[in-house]
Design a protein around this motif. Structure first.
Motif, PDB file in Angstrom:
ATOM      1  N   SER A   1       0.834  -1.194   0.000  1.00  0.00           N
ATOM      2  CA  SER A   1       0.000   0.000   0.000  1.00  0.00           C
ATOM      3  C   SER A   1       0.872   1.249   0.000  1.00  0.00           C
TER       4      SER A   1
ATOM      5  N   ARG B   1      -5.213   0.740  -2.467  1.00  0.00           N
ATOM      6  CA  ARG B   1      -5.273   1.865  -1.563  1.00  0.00           C
ATOM      7  C   ARG B   1      -5.821   1.414  -0.205  1.00  0.00           C
TER       8      ARG B   1
ATOM      9  N   HIS C   1     -10.986  -2.243  -1.928  1.00  0.00           N
ATOM     10  CA  HIS C   1      -9.605  -2.164  -1.464  1.00  0.00           C
ATOM     11  C   HIS C   1      -9.222  -3.480  -0.805  1.00  0.00           C
TER      12      HIS C   1
ATOM     13  N   GLU D   1      -7.410  -3.746   2.680  1.00  0.00           N
ATOM     14  CA  GLU D   1      -8.011  -3.113   3.848  1.00  0.00           C
ATOM     15  C   GLU D   1      -8.804  -4.131   4.661  1.00  0.00           C
TER      16      GLU D   1
END
Lengths: 340, 407
Positions: A161, A171, A279, A282
């Motif tokens: 990231s 991201r 993402h 995440e």
């Protein structure tokens, strides 16, 4: 030459030749045999069709309330009637795609290594190891993923990231790379980790199908490539891979089918969320099977029906993927002998 | 007559009187010296190249991590070392070989690395589970007790997974009882009868091999518990696992039956055997070892299924060997419950349960390899000896029969 002649009577015009009809008459044993096997076939067919049928019957209640919104709603609020599979279905697809992307190079390399490079004596052992990989229970992979893989993956995710965060899917919101005290918990329980673990279950499926088609490459074509001066990799590139293309694509899709349906490992790893989250690094994600497994315990009545509807959707999707995969494998040249 | 010449100055003068084919003179272009490619075998240079590249990459890796750059972390070091290895190896090989040769060597390394990654990952799965669970695995009460008396904070010397072991055995035996006969008969149906339905069944079964196990569980929950009104039980779990195992067994049995040589069937038919005798006495015995492998691998898949059991049986801490009523525990579900608990003792039990489950699968797997692992009709040495002896006895029996005089 003598005068004696034989007179041959003019033959009556022949009946045109008709092929004899061959009729096999079955004795009683065979009649029982045929009836019995047919019954088993029908039974299996009935079980498989029953899956869709009974899920459908039980899903009607929920589908009537949700209507078309079932496919487009992201949340899961069954009490207010505001629920749908948009986020979980997309979550399932993302996990499966991550898994397949990780699995493809590994299974491709493994299958080629076993089929083309490993010495023949080693080959049967390696095949056994791949089979063993398929037999290890998914719960064991899940436990391994949570307690063994979590830490290195968090490191990898942080690094990715940081340097590749400009690519949208990598991201991660809510982590400041400049702050040495920032908590790394935003990288845990991610779709990425779930994808790696599911990849472990996809690899053996893909590898065994690919290996099978690579081992069927006609010897004539193989030797032809060598005779023209190809190296081993040259032979693989111009003979094995084109020949096995159907198997590669079909095996990949079968792996995708397996990845879509994986339940218990995903439940263990992922922390569920109900918004569409692209993402992959995440924290949080979701899948249809994880939703069912998580909510099933407390569910009753209407929510149960909603879960059945979600199960039905998953069933339809995996079935479609698998049918497509079988069609690709069946239509490819793989398995056909070359004409010599 | 057309003559093609490549070079102008040595064009031959064709005498008109003699119509002969004239072959243009080819100017010999210098051909680079050709050599045979070595396609197999390992030479000393190969070993040295690999060794040298490995040494240099490992050394550079250690230099980069910790000395020259602020890079850190074992995972990153392994990746960087591998990349360095590939580069160094490619360079070393390029000193001796042409471009295709270098590409070949580098690709071989990459393919081998992919296989290594897969196998290493599997090895860590096995070793990690056994190591983490070792504290509980070495206690006898872990196998002989259940969890009904043990609280979540109790030490490892109390409580165990007897109920889960027994539950798993009951569930998988029932599932095997349902699926093995049905699966093999169905595979025979697909393969041996020329029914128009066979193709359809094969297609459906193929598509069903990846049936999500949770969907199988939901199906049995809907049919068995909601519609037919049976209680949650081990039997329901066994049926759900059966739904999931059935396509797997049918498919692998189908593959095994397909490779039984057709001339064996034809020989049997030519001797006047009806089809059921051909199947029973020729096809199935020929495929015996392969079928056994198919069945055992299907069972191994069924043993590890958690989701259907979670749905239709439910969990319990008490011992229950009766599949007809009350929840029944199984090893995968037990693992799932243990590892989700926050207490350290329970987690250790979870790893140990996963290890027991894995050992069970490993045992099944080894049995499958011993029984199977041979193609259709390939015999072990002892089987071959026995068959020769039987054939000799048959010969004696046939010769002892009174000879019929042909009319």
């Amino acid at each position: 030459m003598t005068a004696a002649t034989t007179t041959v009577p003019i033959a009556a015009p022949l009946e045109p030749d008709v092929p004899r009809t061959v009729r096999s008459r079955r004795d009683r044993g065979d009649r029982i045999f045929h009836a019995g096997t047919l019954t088993s076939g029908l039974l299996v067919l009935a079980v498989m069709l029953g899956v869709g049928l009974f899920l459908g019957i039980k899903a009607v209640d929920a589908l009537e309330v949700a209507g078309f919104g079932f496919l487009t709603t992201a949340g899961w609020e069954t009490f207010t009637g505001d629920f749908g599979i948009a986020s979980v279905m997309i979550g399932t697809a993302i996990i499966a795609l991550v898994a397949v992307f990780i699995a493809i190079p590994v299974s491709f390399g493994t299958s080629l290594f076993i089929a083309e490079i490993a010495p023949p004596r080693m080959r049967s052992w390696l095949v056994a190891v791949v089979d063993l990989m398929a037999a290890v229970p998914s719960i064991v992979y899940g436990v391994w993923g949570v307690y063994f893989l979590q830490e290195p993956v968090v490191g990898l995710a942080r690094w990715t990231s940081r340097w590749f965060g400009w690519i949208p899917i990598f991201r991660v919101d809510g982590y400041d790379h400049g702050d040495p005290l920032a908590s790394a918990s935003v990288f845990t329980s991610s779709t990425f980790l779930a994808g790696i673990v599911v990849a472990m279950m996809v690899i053996p499926i893909q590898a065994s199908i690919m290996r099978e088609v690579f081992s069927q490459v006609p010897a004539g074509e193989r030797e032809g490539a060598y005779a023209l001066g190809a190296t081993r990799w040259g032979m693989i590139r111009i003979v094995s891979i084109p020949f096995g293309r159907g198997g590669i694509i079909g095996g990949t899709m079968l792996g995708l089918g397996r990845a879509l349906g994986e339940t218990i490992a995903v439940i263990l790893i992922i922390s569920p969320r109900f918004d569409i989250n692209f993402h992959v690094l995440e924290v949080g994600g979701n899948s249809v099977s994880a939703l069912i497994g998580n909510r099933f315990g407390e569910a009753s009545g209407f929510e149960l029906s909603a879960l059945m509807a979600a199960g039905l959707a998953l069933f339809v999707v995996t079935l479609a993927v698998n049918f497509a995969a079988s069609a690709v494998v069946a239509r490819s040249r793989s398995g056909a002998e070359s004409e010599v | 007559m057309t003559t093609t010449t490549t070079t102008g100055h040595d064009a031959p003068e064709t005498p008109a009187a003699a119509p002969a084919t004239t072959v243009p003179r080819v100017v010999a272009t210098p051909v680079p010296p050709q050599h045979l490619r070595t396609l197999g075998g390992v030479t000393r240079a190969d070993v040295l190249e690999v060794g040298g590249a490995a040494l240099s990459s490992v050394a550079t890796g250690f230099l980069l991590f910790g000395r020259l750059t602020p890079l850190a972390g074992p995972f990153g070091q392994v990746v960087v070392t591998f990349v360095l290895f590939v580069v160094a190896y490619g360079f070393l090989v390029s000193l001796r070989e042409d471009r295709p040769g270098v590409v070949n060597k580098v690709m071989t390394v990459l393919l081998g690395a992919a296989a290594f990654v897969a196998f290493a990952a599997l090895a860590t799965v096995i070793v990690f589970t056994l190591l983490k669970g070792r504290q509980a695995l070495l206690r006898s009460n872990f196998y002989l007790d259940d969890m009904s008396e043990a609280g979540p904070l109790d030490p490892l010397s109390r409580g165990g997974i007897r109920h889960a072991i027994v539950g798993t055995l009951v569930i998988i035996s029932l599932a095997g009882l349902f699926t093995v006969p049905l699966g093999i008969v169905c595979a025979v149906f697909i393969n041996e009868t020329r029914s128009r339905l066979a193709g359809t069944v094969r297609t459906v079964v193929d598509a069903m091999t990846a049936l999500p196990s949770i969907v199988a569980g939901l199906f049995i929950f809907a049919l068995f518990i909601l519609i037919l009104g049976f209680p949650r039980s081990g039997l329901a779990a066994a049926i759900a696992v059966s739904v999931m195992m059935l396509p797997i067994i049918i498919r692998s049995a189908d593959v095994v039956l397909r490779i039984v040589p057709g001339n064996l069937r034809e020989a049997s038919a030519a001797l006047g055997a009806p089809q059921w005798r051909t199947v029973w006495h020729v096809v199935l015995p020929t495929a015996k070892s392969g079928l056994a492998t198919a069945v055992i691998l299907g069972i191994a898949r069924g043993v590890g299924e958690t989701a259907p059991v979670l749905l239709v049986s439910g969990s319990t801490a008490a011992f229950n060997a009766n599949p007809n009523e009350n929840p029944m525990m199984s090893l995968p579900l037990m693992t799932y419950e243990f590892v989700r608990a926050p207490q350290r003792e329970l987690q250790i039990r979870g790893f140990a349960t996963a290890a027991v489950l894995m050992v069970l699968v490993l045992v099944l797997f080894v049995v499958a390899r011993i029984v199977g692992g041979r193609g259709a009709g390939q015999l072990t040495r002892r089987q071959a000896r026995r068959r020769v002896a039987r054939s000799a006895r048959d010969l004696v029996r046939i010769e002892a029969r009174p000879q019929e005089v042909p009319a």
